[in-house]
Motif scaffolding. Structure first.
Motif, PDB file in Angstrom:
ATOM      1  N   ARG A 145       0.847  -1.188   0.000  1.00  0.00           N
ATOM      2  CA  ARG A 145       0.000   0.000   0.000  1.00  0.00           C
ATOM      3  C   ARG A 145       0.885   1.241   0.000  1.00  0.00           C
ATOM      4  O   ARG A 145       2.015   1.220   0.499  1.00  0.00           O
ATOM      5  N   THR A 146       0.364   2.329  -0.551  1.00  0.00           N
ATOM      6  CA  THR A 146       1.172   3.549  -0.710  1.00  0.00           C
ATOM      7  C   THR A 146       0.426   4.782  -0.196  1.00  0.00           C
ATOM      8  O   THR A 146       0.569   5.868  -0.749  1.00  0.00           O
ATOM      9  N   ASP A 147      -0.332   4.607   0.868  1.00  0.00           N
ATOM     10  CA  ASP A 147      -1.188   5.704   1.347  1.00  0.00           C
ATOM     11  C   ASP A 147      -0.693   6.353   2.633  1.00  0.00           C
ATOM     12  O   ASP A 147      -1.436   7.100   3.264  1.00  0.00           O
ATOM     13  N   GLN A 152       1.810  13.268  -0.729  1.00  0.00           N
ATOM     14  CA  GLN A 152       2.787  12.864  -1.741  1.00  0.00           C
ATOM     15  C   GLN A 152       2.370  11.543  -2.385  1.00  0.00           C
ATOM     16  O   GLN A 152       3.201  10.738  -2.784  1.00  0.00           O
ATOM     17  N   SER A 153       1.066  11.328  -2.493  1.00  0.00           N
ATOM     18  CA  SER A 153       0.543  10.031  -2.913  1.00  0.00           C
ATOM     19  C   SER A 153       1.003   9.629  -4.308  1.00  0.00           C
ATOM     20  O   SER A 153       1.345   8.464  -4.561  1.00  0.00           O
ATOM     21  N   LYS A 220      -3.165   2.785  -7.910  1.00  0.00           N
ATOM     22  CA  LYS A 220      -2.820   2.880  -6.489  1.00  0.00           C
ATOM     23  C   LYS A 220      -3.582   4.016  -5.806  1.00  0.00           C
ATOM     24  O   LYS A 220      -4.001   3.885  -4.650  1.00  0.00           O
ATOM     25  N   LEU A 221      -3.777   5.121  -6.510  1.00  0.00           N
ATOM     26  CA  LEU A 221      -4.511   6.236  -5.922  1.00  0.00           C
ATOM     27  C   LEU A 221      -5.982   5.893  -5.715  1.00  0.00           C
ATOM     28  O   LEU A 221      -6.650   6.473  -4.854  1.00  0.00           O
ATOM     29  N   ASP A 222      -6.498   4.953  -6.507  1.00  0.00           N
ATOM     30  CA  ASP A 222      -7.898   4.556  -6.394  1.00  0.00           C
ATOM     31  C   ASP A 222      -8.133   3.533  -5.283  1.00  0.00           C
ATOM     32  O   ASP A 222      -9.277   3.222  -4.961  1.00  0.00           O
ATOM     33  N   GLU A 223      -7.053   2.998  -4.702  1.00  0.00           N
ATOM     34  CA  GLU A 223      -7.213   2.023  -3.625  1.00  0.00           C
ATOM     35  C   GLU A 223      -7.727   2.710  -2.353  1.00  0.00           C
ATOM     36  O   GLU A 223      -7.523   3.908  -2.153  1.00  0.00           O
ATOM     37  N   ASP A 374     -24.256  -1.509   8.249  1.00  0.00           N
ATOM     38  CA  ASP A 374     -23.295  -2.390   7.577  1.00  0.00           C
ATOM     39  C   ASP A 374     -21.892  -1.907   7.936  1.00  0.00           C
ATOM     40  O   ASP A 374     -21.481  -0.811   7.563  1.00  0.00           O
ATOM     41  N   VAL A 375     -21.111  -2.749   8.641  1.00  0.00           N
ATOM     42  CA  VAL A 375     -19.804  -2.317   9.153  1.00  0.00           C
ATOM     43  C   VAL A 375     -18.644  -2.942   8.371  1.00  0.00           C
ATOM     44  O   VAL A 375     -17.509  -2.969   8.847  1.00  0.00           O
ATOM     45  N   ARG A 376     -18.910  -3.408   7.170  1.00  0.00           N
ATOM     46  CA  ARG A 376     -17.831  -3.921   6.325  1.00  0.00           C
ATOM     47  C   ARG A 376     -16.976  -2.767   5.798  1.00  0.00           C
ATOM     48  O   ARG A 376     -17.276  -1.598   6.020  1.00  0.00           O
ATOM     49  N   SER A 377     -15.934  -3.109   5.062  1.00  0.00           N
ATOM     50  CA  SER A 377     -15.092  -2.072   4.470  1.00  0.00           C
ATOM     51  C   SER A 377     -15.848  -1.345   3.368  1.00  0.00           C
ATOM     52  O   SER A 377     -16.864  -1.833   2.851  1.00  0.00           O
ATOM     53  N   LYS A 378     -15.335  -0.191   3.006  1.00  0.00           N
ATOM     54  CA  LYS A 378     -15.944   0.603   1.932  1.00  0.00           C
ATOM     55  C   LYS A 378     -15.986  -0.186   0.629  1.00  0.00           C
ATOM     56  O   LYS A 378     -17.008  -0.182  -0.079  1.00  0.00           O
ATOM     57  N   ASP A 379     -14.899  -0.882   0.309  1.00  0.00           N
ATOM     58  CA  ASP A 379     -14.854  -1.670  -0.931  1.00  0.00           C
ATOM     59  C   ASP A 379     -15.911  -2.755  -0.927  1.00  0.00           C
ATOM     60  O   ASP A 379     -16.592  -2.979  -1.940  1.00  0.00           O
ATOM     61  N   GLU A 380     -16.046  -3.459   0.187  1.00  0.00           N
ATOM     62  CA  GLU A 380     -17.055  -4.508   0.284  1.00  0.00           C
ATOM     63  C   GLU A 380     -18.456  -3.934   0.111  1.00  0.00           C
ATOM     64  O   GLU A 380     -19.301  -4.509  -0.595  1.00  0.00           O
TER      65      GLU A 380
END
Length: 449
Positions: A145-147, A152-153, A220-223, A374-380
């Motif tokens: 990960r690069t966040d 400086q992303s 990577k920026l979209d992750e 719903d407490v899942r991740s944003k992606d889920e």
């Protein structure tokens, strides 16, 4: 010549004892580091070098502790975010000789600025790396990960792309030894295995298939990643050096008659979610032992005192070890089970579980006072959710508590019900009177369409 992997479950952290003959090196040691000394002695080797591939964000490094115990020198990559007071800086091209094994440093920034990889060469072979310790630059099935540098992303994502190209030049025969496996918060799509080669990753790793540097940066920026609040503690401790872990990690047992709910800042119930649902101490938080590494860091602070509620001493010891690896040492005691406590007349609560049919009826009734949380991740959540559900990641329940109305009724859900129980227990402990958990959650919902 040997490479011995040592895995820390929960954190999915992978460290390595490597060497040849009487000399050995440890790569990315964890805080409870007696294991490295024991394995080295079993091989008749002495630990002479310790190398960190990068600044660890998710666990306390054992490098300064192991150095004190063995006299081995610690090496860390250049451009760290502060002075690593216990380490000597190592740079591109530096080599360390261990018998016929040669370890060569490659600077591979991107995940962090100080990230390095360590290529393994067998001096009995004419050319080609045998393996490479990739730290958090390259995983099996994923890349780092690069966040960690929001301002400086684009720069750090580009640096990681360049670093990956450098690793690819080692050759397809090169075995990769990453610092994490599946389940780590340091990547999104790691494979559920811990062995691979540069060649295999070149053909199958989706991030390595991206040929354009610009496209890689965009991807990577979209992750989307989450950063637990305890990461800042890890960053500090891994500059100044953490203290040695306690030799005995079994918390002091409390007889049921001596137990009081105010013994500590946090009552962590490390039993299973169903055990917690059946009976728990009012005010306690469900934090199943196998989920501590993933979620405890969102709730705890360094100075907090902790009391564990467990099924037995072995479970409490494992929970204490996982907490200690994350820098949470102030564990004041434990209570084994609730049967004995219940005989003292102490208050006991339960947490209701509901099934898919019940949730479907509630969704169709459109009750104004009811919230499906719903407490899942944003992606889920974005990949598919129940119509009308409100999203709130489990790791942010504490910081966003004020955004929720305690007077409403809540059914909490996730993928199966485990993360939902953590979130629901926190709501219940903070005076939310009407909370239950959708057991089976999204899995059950899909199965009962």
């Amino acid at each position: 010549m040997f490479v011995h992997k040592i895995k820390s479950d929960g954190l999915a952290h992978l460290s390595y004892l490597v060497g040849d003959g009487a000399e050995a090196c440890v790569i990315d040691p964890r805080r409870d580091c007696d294991v490295y000394i024991r394995h080295a002695r079993e091989r008749g080797a002495q630990i002479t070098h310790i190398i960190e591939t990068h600044r660890n964000e998710d666990l306390v490094s054992g490098a300064p502790i192991l150095s004190q115990q063995t006299g081995a020198k610690v090496y860390h990559g250049p451009n760290a975010d502060g002075e690593v007071v216990y380490a000597t800086t190592t740079k591109e091209g530096d080599e360390f000789q261990l018998g016929n094994m040669c370890l060569r440093i490659l600077e591979t920034p991107g995940h962090t600025y100080d990230s390095i990889s360590i290529a393994i060469y067998d001096q009995e072979l004419e050319k080609g790396a045998v393996g490479v310790f990739t730290g958090d630059a390259l995983f099996v099935g994923d890349v780092g990960r690069t966040d960690f540098y929001p301002e400086q992303s684009e720069k750090v994502a580009g640096l990681l792309y360049d670093s990956l190209q450098k690793l690819m030049q080692l050759g397809d025969q090169t075995i990769i030894y990453p610092a994490h496996g599946a389940g780590s918060v340091c990547g999104n799509d790691m494979a559920n295995r811990e062995f691979s080669t540069i060649g295999h990753e070149r053909e199958n790793n989706s991030r390595l298939k991206i040929k354009s540097r610009e496209e890689f940066i965009k991807e990577k920026l979209d992750e989307h990643h989450y950063i637990p609040q305890y990461f800042s503690l890890m960053e500090h401790l891994n500059l100044v050096g953490g203290s040695e872990i306690d030799k005995v990690l079994i918390p002091k047992p409390f007889a049921p008659g001596r137990f009081k709910p105010d013994l500590a800042d946090w009552l962590l119930d490390v039993r299973s979610v169903t055990s917690f649902g059946g009976a728990h101490v009012p005010g306690s938080i469900s934090m199943p032992q196998d989920m501590i590494s993933a979620f405890a860091g969102y709730f705890l602070s360094e100075s907090d005192s902790i009391f564990l509620i467990s099924d037995h001493s072995d479970q409490a010891e494992q929970a204490s070890r996982q907490l200690a690896r994350m820098g949470f040492d102030n564990i004041v005691g434990r209570l084994d089970g609730l049967v004995g406590l219940s005989t003292t007349g102490a208050k006991i609560k339960s947490l209701t579980f509901v099934d898919a049919e019940c949730v479907r009826k509630r969704v169709n009734s459109s009750k104004d006072n009811w919230v499906l949380l719903d407490v899942r991740s944003k992606d889920e959540f974005e990949q598919g959710h129940i119509d009308g559900a409100r999203h709130q990641y489990v790791g942010h329940i504490k910081s966003c508590l004020g955004e929720l109305d305690a007077h409403k009724e809540y059914t909490v859900m996730c993928g199966s019900g485990a993360r939902a129980t953590i979130a629901a227990s926190f709501l219940q402990a903070n005076n939310f009177k009407n909370v239950d958990v959708f057991l089976g959650s999204m899995g059950a919902w899909k199965a009962n369409k």
